[in-house]
Scaffold this motif. Structure first.
Motif, PDB file in Angstrom:
ATOM      1  N   CYS A 179       0.824  -1.222   0.000  1.00 44.79           N
ATOM      2  CA  CYS A 179       0.000   0.000   0.000  1.00 44.79           C
ATOM      3  C   CYS A 179       0.853   1.264   0.000  1.00 44.79           C
ATOM      4  N   THR A 180       0.234   2.361  -0.437  1.00 44.95           N
ATOM      5  CA  THR A 180       0.790   3.664  -0.090  1.00 44.95           C
ATOM      6  C   THR A 180       0.084   4.068   1.206  1.00 44.95           C
ATOM      7  N   VAL A 181       0.815   4.728   2.079  1.00 40.27           N
ATOM      8  CA  VAL A 181       0.276   4.987   3.416  1.00 40.27           C
ATOM      9  C   VAL A 181       0.227   6.487   3.684  1.00 40.27           C
ATOM     10  N   GLU A 182      -0.922   6.931   4.160  1.00 42.70           N
ATOM     11  CA  GLU A 182      -1.040   8.349   4.503  1.00 42.70           C
ATOM     12  C   GLU A 182      -1.733   8.483   5.858  1.00 42.70           C
ATOM     13  N   GLN A 183      -1.121   9.265   6.743  1.00 45.61           N
ATOM     14  CA  GLN A 183      -1.811   9.511   8.021  1.00 45.61           C
ATOM     15  C   GLN A 183      -2.800  10.637   7.810  1.00 45.61           C
ATOM     16  N   ILE A 184      -4.063  10.376   8.125  1.00 43.84           N
ATOM     17  CA  ILE A 184      -5.063  11.417   7.891  1.00 43.84           C
ATOM     18  C   ILE A 184      -5.471  12.129   9.177  1.00 43.84           C
ATOM     19  N   LEU A 185      -5.195  11.534  10.311  1.00 41.70           N
ATOM     20  CA  LEU A 185      -5.615  12.173  11.572  1.00 41.70           C
ATOM     21  C   LEU A 185      -4.776  11.715  12.751  1.00 41.70           C
ATOM     22  N   SER A 186      -4.559  12.635  13.693  1.00 44.54           N
ATOM     23  CA  SER A 186      -4.050  12.263  15.014  1.00 44.54           C
ATOM     24  C   SER A 186      -5.242  12.372  15.956  1.00 44.54           C
ATOM     25  N   VAL A 187      -5.406  11.391  16.809  1.00 46.09           N
ATOM     26  CA  VAL A 187      -6.607  11.383  17.656  1.00 46.09           C
ATOM     27  C   VAL A 187      -6.210  11.243  19.125  1.00 46.09           C
ATOM     28  N   PRO A 188      -6.563  12.258  19.932  1.00 50.85           N
ATOM     29  CA  PRO A 188      -6.203  12.169  21.355  1.00 50.85           C
ATOM     30  C   PRO A 188      -7.080  11.159  22.097  1.00 50.85           C
ATOM     31  N   ARG A 189      -6.550  10.606  23.172  1.00 49.67           N
ATOM     32  CA  ARG A 189      -7.273   9.565  23.917  1.00 49.67           C
ATOM     33  C   ARG A 189      -8.588  10.075  24.538  1.00 49.67           C
ATOM     34  N   GLU A 190      -8.681  11.400  24.717  1.00 48.82           N
ATOM     35  CA  GLU A 190      -9.848  11.967  25.416  1.00 48.82           C
ATOM     36  C   GLU A 190     -11.164  11.802  24.649  1.00 48.82           C
ATOM     37  N   VAL A 191     -11.115  11.458  23.355  1.00 45.84           N
ATOM     38  CA  VAL A 191     -12.372  11.404  22.594  1.00 45.84           C
ATOM     39  C   VAL A 191     -13.022  10.019  22.611  1.00 45.84           C
ATOM     40  N   PHE A 192     -12.519   9.128  23.473  1.00 48.34           N
ATOM     41  CA  PHE A 192     -13.102   7.788  23.547  1.00 48.34           C
ATOM     42  C   PHE A 192     -13.775   7.553  24.897  1.00 48.34           C
ATOM     43  N   VAL A 193     -14.778   6.693  24.868  1.00 46.11           N
ATOM     44  CA  VAL A 193     -15.396   6.195  26.101  1.00 46.11           C
ATOM     45  C   VAL A 193     -15.333   4.677  26.045  1.00 46.11           C
ATOM     46  N   PRO A 194     -14.730   3.998  27.009  1.00 50.84           N
ATOM     47  CA  PRO A 194     -13.871   4.560  28.053  1.00 50.84           C
ATOM     48  C   PRO A 194     -12.552   5.051  27.435  1.00 50.84           C
ATOM     49  N   GLN A 195     -11.858   5.878  28.193  1.00 46.63           N
ATOM     50  CA  GLN A 195     -10.628   6.471  27.672  1.00 46.63           C
ATOM     51  C   GLN A 195      -9.478   5.453  27.695  1.00 46.63           C
ATOM     52  N   PRO A 196      -8.838   5.200  26.547  1.00 49.73           N
ATOM     53  CA  PRO A 196      -7.697   4.278  26.565  1.00 49.73           C
ATOM     54  C   PRO A 196      -6.451   4.951  27.140  1.00 49.73           C
ATOM     55  N   LYS A 197      -5.396   4.159  27.349  1.00 47.30           N
ATOM     56  CA  LYS A 197      -4.176   4.717  27.945  1.00 47.30           C
ATOM     57  C   LYS A 197      -3.250   5.306  26.889  1.00 47.30           C
ATOM     58  N   VAL A 198      -3.644   5.197  25.609  1.00 48.49           N
ATOM     59  CA  VAL A 198      -2.758   5.635  24.523  1.00 48.49           C
ATOM     60  C   VAL A 198      -3.508   6.547  23.554  1.00 48.49           C
ATOM     61  N   ASP A 199      -2.732   7.337  22.799  1.00 49.63           N
ATOM     62  CA  ASP A 199      -3.336   8.151  21.745  1.00 49.63           C
ATOM     63  C   ASP A 199      -3.453   7.306  20.474  1.00 49.63           C
ATOM     64  N   SER A 200      -4.204   7.829  19.517  1.00 51.03           N
ATOM     65  CA  SER A 200      -4.441   7.067  18.291  1.00 51.03           C
ATOM     66  C   SER A 200      -4.102   7.884  17.059  1.00 51.03           C
ATOM     67  N   ALA A 201      -4.099   7.204  15.939  1.00 49.98           N
ATOM     68  CA  ALA A 201      -3.938   7.889  14.651  1.00 49.98           C
ATOM     69  C   ALA A 201      -4.749   7.120  13.628  1.00 49.98           C
ATOM     70  N   VAL A 202      -5.159   7.824  12.570  1.00 47.87           N
ATOM     71  CA  VAL A 202      -5.892   7.155  11.498  1.00 47.87           C
ATOM     72  C   VAL A 202      -5.015   7.168  10.248  1.00 47.87           C
ATOM     73  N   LEU A 203      -4.818   5.982   9.685  1.00 52.81           N
ATOM     74  CA  LEU A 203      -4.068   5.870   8.428  1.00 52.81           C
ATOM     75  C   LEU A 203      -5.023   5.468   7.313  1.00 52.81           C
ATOM     76  N   ARG A 204      -4.804   6.052   6.132  1.00 49.35           N
ATOM     77  CA  ARG A 204      -5.464   5.465   4.960  1.00 49.35           C
ATOM     78  C   ARG A 204      -4.387   4.744   4.155  1.00 49.35           C
ATOM     79  N   MET A 205      -4.623   3.450   3.968  1.00 46.31           N
ATOM     80  CA  MET A 205      -3.679   2.644   3.212  1.00 46.31           C
ATOM     81  C   MET A 205      -4.339   2.318   1.870  1.00 46.31           C
ATOM     82  N   ASP A 206      -3.860   2.954   0.820  1.00 46.65           N
ATOM     83  CA  ASP A 206      -4.412   2.704  -0.521  1.00 46.65           C
ATOM     84  C   ASP A 206      -3.679   1.516  -1.120  1.00 46.65           C
ATOM     85  N   VAL A 207      -4.443   0.480  -1.418  1.00 49.28           N
ATOM     86  CA  VAL A 207      -3.813  -0.744  -1.907  1.00 49.28           C
ATOM     87  C   VAL A 207      -3.276  -0.487  -3.320  1.00 49.28           C
TER      88      VAL A 207
END
Ligand code: SAM
Length: 290
Positions: A179-207
């Motif tokens: 794939c080609t890989v592109e990060q489309i978002l950084s996501v802080p842990r505060e936007v989840f219920v329950p809150q995880p111990k780590v931050d997240s990111a969203v990747l789009r992987m175009d095959v």
């Protein structure tokens, strides 16, 4: 109903007697902007089939259903199925399957439900199996056009890492091969219920439609990567010795033919260099067959 609102999640949980499972990686998204952003950047077209992994209570599913021709949502937790039936009842283009995605025949689903549009795989992935899910989709060559996935930030960093970086490894090479890989978002842990111990990111992987390197044998390429990264402090010569039964002298010969210094560390090699070595290994094993 604002599905993403923490009060809705709480109300649905109570009314359906649903208990959140930590071991299934259940962290539900509660930020409408992030949900919209994921859907928009998944590039879903009106003729497309979306396969969603782990719909939870359906926040991404509902938005995907508005954008796509059809959505198949695969959720392992049977306690969430009655909730999804309720939250998605207004969408007649959604199929919810109560299954483990790792045991699901995605090819068969695509064959049955794809209607000539693109196939978009999306998901806020359960952290405990992010890598197996992505590698299954890629290694099984599921005919998808893209995978847009939320994951732990550290895993996203590893996937998109470049040669020479400390976190560049077998996962980076494998995903970047497919794939080609592109990060489309950084996501802080505060936007989840329950809150995880780590931050997240969203990747789009175009095959990729075509692989970036020509391989005589994909299996050899992956063996080579695996051996290369197994013990990162070893030199290339030492880490590849024994791969496919090739002796140290054989590896020395192969590296010389590839013009690669045997004292280099495997994590400095790019995709093309790994491919060159793997292809020479294939030739070498053919030439040295008894
Ligand atoms: N999509 C929802 C959201 O964004 O709010 C939920 C995301 S939550 C991080 C991950 C979801 O994946 C949970 O609903 C969990 O039950 C589900 N899940 C975990 N393991 C799974 C598996 N092997 N197959 C399918 N779903 C799984």
């Amino acid at each position: 109903m604002k599905l993403y609102a923490p009060s809705t999640i709480k109300e649905l949980k109570e009314r359906h007697g649903f208990r959140l499972s930590k071991s299934l990686g259940q962290n539900f998204l509660t930020d409408k902007n992030i949900i919209d952003h994921i859907i928009e950047d998944s590039l879903i077209g009106e003729n497309d089939l979306v396969i969603e992994i782990g719909p939870g209570i359906g926040v991404l599913t509902a938005e995907a259903a508005r954008a796509a021709a059809k959505v198949i949502a695969i959720e392992i937790d049977k306690g969430l199925i009655p909730i999804l039936r309720e939250t998605l009842k207004e969408y007649d283009n959604v199929i919810v399957l109560n299954q483990d995605v790792l045991k699901t025949d995605l090819k068969a689903l695509i064959q049955e439900h794809g209607r000539g549009g693109k196939v978009r795989i999306i998901g806020n992935l359960p952290y405990y199996i992010t890598t197996p899910i992505i590698m299954k989709i890629l290694e099984d060559q599921i005919p998808a056009d893209s995978i847009t996935a939320m994951m732990q930030k550290e895993v996203a960093d590893r996937i998109k890492a470049a040669p020479g970086s400390k976190i560049y490894g077998a996962l980076s090479v494998a995903v970047q091969y497919y794939c080609t890989v592109e990060q489309i978002l950084s996501v802080p842990r505060e936007v989840f219920v329950p809150q995880p111990k780590v931050d997240s990111a969203v990747l789009r992987m175009d095959v990729r439609r075509e692989h970036p390197v020509e391989l005589a044998d994909e299996n050899m390429f992956f063996q080579c990567i695996k051996a290369g990264f197994e013990q990162r402090r070893k030199t290339l010569l030492n880490s590849l010795t024994g791969t496919a039964g090739i002796s140290k002298d054989g590896i020395r010969e192969i590296l010389a033919a590839a013009g690669i210094n045997p004292a280099r560390r495997p994590e400095t090699l790019d995709l093309c260099e790994f491919a060159a070595i793997a292809n020479l290994m294939v030739d070498y094993t053919k030439d040295h067959q008894e």
